[in-house]
Each structure stands twice: as C-alpha cells, then as structure tokens.
Design an enzyme around this catalytic site. Structure first.
Site, PDB file in Angstrom:
ATOM      1  CE  LYS A   9      -3.918  -2.207   2.361  1.00 52.72           C
ATOM      2  NZ  LYS A   9      -4.898  -2.072   3.485  1.00 52.72           N
ATOM      3  CE1 TYR A  29      -9.405  -2.927   0.230  1.00 52.75           C
ATOM      4  CE2 TYR A  29      -8.642  -0.925  -0.820  1.00 52.75           C
ATOM      5  CZ  TYR A  29      -8.394  -2.037  -0.032  1.00 52.75           C
ATOM      6  OH  TYR A  29      -7.131  -2.264   0.490  1.00 52.75           O
ATOM      7  CG  HIS A  66      -5.151  -6.244  -0.577  1.00 53.91           C
ATOM      8  ND1 HIS A  66      -6.387  -6.295   0.038  1.00 53.91           N
ATOM      9  CD2 HIS A  66      -5.217  -7.091  -1.645  1.00 53.91           C
ATOM     10  CE1 HIS A  66      -7.166  -7.126  -0.651  1.00 53.91           C
ATOM     11  NE2 HIS A  66      -6.486  -7.610  -1.667  1.00 53.91           N
ATOM     12  CG  ASN A 108      -3.562  -2.518   6.912  1.00 55.62           C
ATOM     13  OD1 ASN A 108      -3.394  -2.123   5.755  1.00 55.62           O
ATOM     14  ND2 ASN A 108      -4.673  -3.115   7.306  1.00 55.62           N
ATOM     15  CD  GLU A 165      -8.776  -8.910  -3.894  1.00 54.79           C
ATOM     16  OE1 GLU A 165      -7.599  -9.289  -3.687  1.00 54.79           O
ATOM     17  OE2 GLU A 165      -9.598  -8.723  -2.969  1.00 54.79           O
TER      18      GLU A 165
END
Ligand code: IDP
Ligand code: MG
Length: 141
Positions: free
Chosen positions: A12, A52, A122, A119, A133
C-alpha cells in the site's frame, strides 16, 4: 497435493513511502512463494471502487479510497500452494497494533491515529477474491 494458487498482494502507499517494498517482497520470496507479476502504479478511484466493492458504505470506505490513491502502490501476483492463506498469515491481522510480532503488519506497522488503518499490505482473502482482484489489477494475465 494441493494445487497451485495465485493471490493478489499490494504494498500500500504507506509501505511504498516508507521504503518497505523490498522488505515485503523479501518476506514473500524467502517464504518460498514466486512473484509472477509485478507493477508499481497509482491506483485510480475507479479501480479502487472495484477492488474494495465489499466495503462501500462502511465508515472507513472514503478514507480508504483516499489513502489507497495517495501515492504509488506495488501490485504483485504471488503463486504457490495455499498462498492465499499463507500470505494472510505473513501479513498478520488488519490492525497493526494487534498484529503479532513476526508478521509484516506486526513488525513494520503501527497505528498512526488516522481514520483508516495504514497497514502496509493487502492480500486476497479467498480463491474467489483472488481471481476477481487479479482480473482487476492485471487484466492481461
Ligand atoms: P484486510 O486488509 O485485513 O483484509 P479488510 O477488512 O478487507 O481488511 O479492510 C480493508 C482495509 O480497510 C484494511 O486493510 C484497512 O486498511 C482498512 N480497515 C478495515 N477495517 C477498518 C476499521 O475498522 N477502521 C479503519 N480502517 C479499517
Ligand atoms: Mg480484505
């Protein structure tokens, strides 16, 4: 023997900004998984809305899309037996404060007081999510 799986891994924008792309890929590779596609890009809102879709309407959705488009991400397709659960195990739980030491989020992440958890990574959470995805991020694969 279980058949080979593929999963979508994202470093990310916080991970890329902090210079942790190599560290994440190192953990993936030293675990024994193979990186079979790799690309750095800034995700568009349209792509993130697809990625998402399951979170649309949740309180952290808008901050999440904002955060995920705040800089480049590194997208990878990673392959190996049981790699979907294997990478989730390497990543650790969603909240970096609670992710166990030894995991990517537990070793390298923390709470920064933001409305969305930053975080670092992914990883797809099921065979169905992985196929969906990978199709979004690497349509040519
Ligand atoms: P996951 O990345 O561990 O699979 P998801 O539930 O799919 O977690 O949520 C997607 C992302 O949205 C998380 O990685 C995190 O960045 C953020 N997020 C999830 N739940 C919360 C929350 O309750 N507060 C703030 N951010 C959240
Ligand atoms: Mg998820």
């Amino acid at each position: 023997m279980a058949s080979t799986e593929r999963t979508l891994v994202l470093v990310k924008p916080d991970g890329v900004r902090r210079g942790l792309t190599g560290e994440v890929l190192r953990r993936v590779e030293t675990k024994g998984y193979a990186v079979v596609a790799l690309e750095m890009r800034v995700a568009t809102r349209d792509l993130l809305e697809q990625h998402y879709a399951e979170h649309i309407g949740k309180p952290f959705y808008e901050p999440l899309v904002e955060f995920m488009s705040s800089g480049p991400v590194v997208a990878a397709v990673v392959e190996g037996q049981r790699v979907i659960e294997g990478f989730r195990s390497l990543a650790g739980s969603t909240e970096p404060t609670l992710a166990p030491p030894g995991t990517i989020r537990g070793d390298l992440g923390r709470d920064w007081g933001t409305s969305v958890q930053q975080n670092l990574v992914h990883g797809s959470d099921s065979v169905e999510s992985a196929a969906r995805e990978i199709g979004i991020w690497f349509p040519g694969l």
